[in-house]
Design a protein around this motif. Structure first.
Motif, PDB file in Angstrom:
ATOM      1  N   LEU A   1      -0.825   4.346  -7.299  1.00 51.76           N
ATOM      2  CA  LEU A   1      -1.662   4.746  -6.166  1.00 51.76           C
ATOM      3  C   LEU A   1      -2.196   3.520  -5.426  1.00 51.76           C
ATOM      4  O   LEU A   1      -2.253   3.503  -4.196  1.00 51.76           O
ATOM      5  N   TYR A   2      -2.583   2.505  -6.191  1.00 54.70           N
ATOM      6  CA  TYR A   2      -3.065   1.247  -5.606  1.00 54.70           C
ATOM      7  C   TYR A   2      -1.985   0.635  -4.714  1.00 54.70           C
ATOM      8  O   TYR A   2      -2.242   0.249  -3.567  1.00 54.70           O
TER       9      TYR A   2
ATOM     10  N   GLU B   1       0.803   1.491   2.673  1.00 57.06           N
ATOM     11  CA  GLU B   1       0.451   2.200   3.904  1.00 57.06           C
ATOM     12  C   GLU B   1      -0.565   1.409   4.731  1.00 57.06           C
ATOM     13  O   GLU B   1      -0.463   1.344   5.955  1.00 57.06           O
TER      14      GLU B   1
ATOM     15  N   SER C   1       0.701   2.178  -3.435  1.00 53.30           N
ATOM     16  CA  SER C   1       0.997   3.071  -2.311  1.00 53.30           C
ATOM     17  C   SER C   1      -0.032   2.925  -1.198  1.00 53.30           C
ATOM     18  O   SER C   1       0.316   2.888  -0.008  1.00 53.30           O
ATOM     19  N   TRP C   2      -1.293   2.859  -1.594  1.00 49.94           N
ATOM     20  CA  TRP C   2      -2.351   2.721  -0.603  1.00 49.94           C
ATOM     21  C   TRP C   2      -2.170   1.423   0.187  1.00 49.94           C
ATOM     22  O   TRP C   2      -2.291   1.411   1.414  1.00 49.94           O
ATOM     23  N   HIS C   3      -1.887   0.340  -0.516  1.00 54.34           N
ATOM     24  CA  HIS C   3      -1.732  -0.946   0.160  1.00 54.34           C
ATOM     25  C   HIS C   3      -0.482  -0.993   1.032  1.00 54.34           C
ATOM     26  O   HIS C   3      -0.497  -1.601   2.110  1.00 54.34           O
TER      27      HIS C   3
END
Length: 111
Positions: free
Chosen positions: A57-58, A64, A60-62
């Motif tokens: 998730l970390y 995006e 993926s967030w970065h």
């Protein structure tokens, strides 16, 4: 979990399924461990998987967040920040191990 002895018994079939499936142990290895040890190993595995999901998730967030930037920050700045976070996590783990040793606890650090 029950087997033979009432409410507090162990469901050995479920134990074997969990240990061989989730943990990847061989049946022979399962019978060399207590049900409590297998439970602890399962808890450790689940915590590891939870950390892996958080890491994904970390990332993926970065990905995006960076995709939306008109100008990216320098990679060196990003890597230094992440290196500090990792170093702190390693230090925290070392402190936990030292505390366990002082209390006379046995663990993988003794092997």
């Amino acid at each position: 979990m029950r087997a033979g002895g009432g409410k507090q018994g162990v469901d050995y079939e479920e134990l074997l399924v969990t240990a061989t499936g989730l943990l990847g142990l061989k049946p022979k290895e399962v019978w060399e461990l207590t049900p409590h040890e297998i439970m602890l190993m399962t808890e450790g595995y689940l915590r590891k998987r939870q950390q892996q999901v958080q890491d994904m998730l970390y990332i993926s967030w970065h990905v995006e967040a960076f995709a939306r930037q008109k100008k990216l920050p320098k990679l060196e700045v990003i890597l230094k920040t992440r290196a500090k976070q990792i170093k702190k996590r390693e230090t925290d783990m070392d402190e936990l191990i030292q505390t366990a040793k002082r209390k006379g606890l046995k663990g993988p650090w003794d092997r």
